[in-house]
Design a protein around this motif. Structure first.
Motif, mmCIF file in Angstrom:
data_model
loop_
_atom_site.group_PDB
_atom_site.id
_atom_site.type_symbol
_atom_site.label_atom_id
_atom_site.label_comp_id
_atom_site.label_asym_id
_atom_site.label_seq_id
_atom_site.Cartn_x
_atom_site.Cartn_y
_atom_site.Cartn_z
ATOM 1 N N THR A 39 -25.739 -61.334 19.477
ATOM 2 C CA THR A 39 -25.128 -60.021 19.244
ATOM 3 C C THR A 39 -24.346 -59.458 20.430
ATOM 4 N N ILE A 40 -24.252 -60.191 21.547
ATOM 5 C CA ILE A 40 -23.560 -59.644 22.728
ATOM 6 C C ILE A 40 -22.484 -60.617 23.218
ATOM 7 N N TRP A 41 -21.594 -60.115 24.074
ATOM 8 C CA TRP A 41 -20.592 -60.970 24.733
ATOM 9 C C TRP A 41 -21.307 -61.861 25.743
ATOM 10 N N THR A 44 -18.345 -61.067 30.985
ATOM 11 C CA THR A 44 -17.328 -60.018 31.051
ATOM 12 C C THR A 44 -15.966 -60.691 31.212
ATOM 13 N N THR A 81 -26.720 -65.092 24.432
ATOM 14 C CA THR A 81 -26.410 -63.962 23.561
ATOM 15 C C THR A 81 -27.556 -63.618 22.618
ATOM 16 N N ARG A 127 -32.260 -63.096 25.446
ATOM 17 C CA ARG A 127 -30.928 -62.490 25.502
ATOM 18 C C ARG A 127 -30.747 -61.886 26.898
ATOM 19 N N TRP A 128 -29.558 -62.040 27.465
ATOM 20 C CA TRP A 128 -29.161 -61.555 28.807
ATOM 21 C C TRP A 128 -29.570 -62.494 29.938
ATOM 22 N N ILE A 162 -20.835 -59.861 17.327
ATOM 23 C CA ILE A 162 -20.914 -59.066 18.550
ATOM 24 C C ILE A 162 -21.024 -57.594 18.189
ATOM 25 N N LEU A 163 -22.158 -56.974 18.543
ATOM 26 C CA LEU A 163 -22.441 -55.599 18.151
ATOM 27 C C LEU A 163 -22.087 -54.582 19.223
ATOM 28 N N GLU A 164 -21.662 -55.048 20.400
ATOM 29 C CA GLU A 164 -21.345 -54.115 21.486
ATOM 30 C C GLU A 164 -19.855 -54.132 21.745
ATOM 31 N N GLU A 165 -19.361 -53.072 22.333
ATOM 32 C CA GLU A 165 -17.930 -53.009 22.697
ATOM 33 C C GLU A 165 -17.751 -53.414 24.140
#
Length: 165
Positions: A39-41, A44, A81, A127-128, A162-165
């Motif tokens: 769900t995340i990039w 960066t 992710t 995740r992370w 991907i749920l985040e901006e």
């Protein structure tokens, strides 16, 4: 008469207890499912190539691109992710240094062109967690991560997860 009432209350309490146990199990399963869904990039940077048809930068021909290319500074961390375990850490001709993570529920993620690995095959990750660092290994014009999401072995558009901006 008082015993009957106490018995009824006791049975009702048992029923409520069983319902609560069922709800707790349900929400624990849902939390586990969400934790193992990408769900995340992964890093960066900026999107330089989307999922789908594109002009191949090497051949100039139309080809299908099975992931997202995220340009980033050389050496930036690349993170998992979603929760899972590292199924492969390898060097490929096209993908260069590649990490593949199995998340369960049919989900697998792929991270290519890494400079260095930060994980080993078989390792459990969350995740992370950092799994490697942005590089330019394999067939790459500049430092970036090629990121794929696969569902039941078939590539799907990672952007949809991907749920985040």
């Amino acid at each position: 008469v008082g015993l009957n009432k106490a018995e009824r209350i006791s049975r009702k309490a048992d029923g409520i207890d069983k319902n609560l146990d069922t709800l707790v199990r349900f929400f624990e399963e849902q939390a586990s499912k969400l934790a193992s869904t990408p769900t995340i990039w992964p890093t960066t940077g900026w999107l330089t190539s989307a999922y789908g048809l594109r002009i191949d930068p090497f051949t100039g021909k139309k080809t299908f691109h099975y992931g997202l290319d995220i340009a980033s500074s050389f050496g930036n961390p690349v993170v998992a992710t979603a929760d899972g375990f590292v199924s492969h850490v390898k060097n490929e001709k096209i993908g260069g240094n590649t990490v593949i993570i199995s998340h369960g529920g049919g989900f697998t993620t792929v991270y290519c062109h890494l400079n260095k690995f930060a994980v080993k095959a078989g390792q459990r990750i969350k995740r992370w967690d950092v799994i490697g660092y942005v590089g330019q290994t394999g067939k790459a014009l500049g430092p970036h991560v090629h990121y794929e999401v696969r569902r039941n072995g078939k590539a799907v558009n990672p952007y949809k997860y991907i749920l985040e901006e």
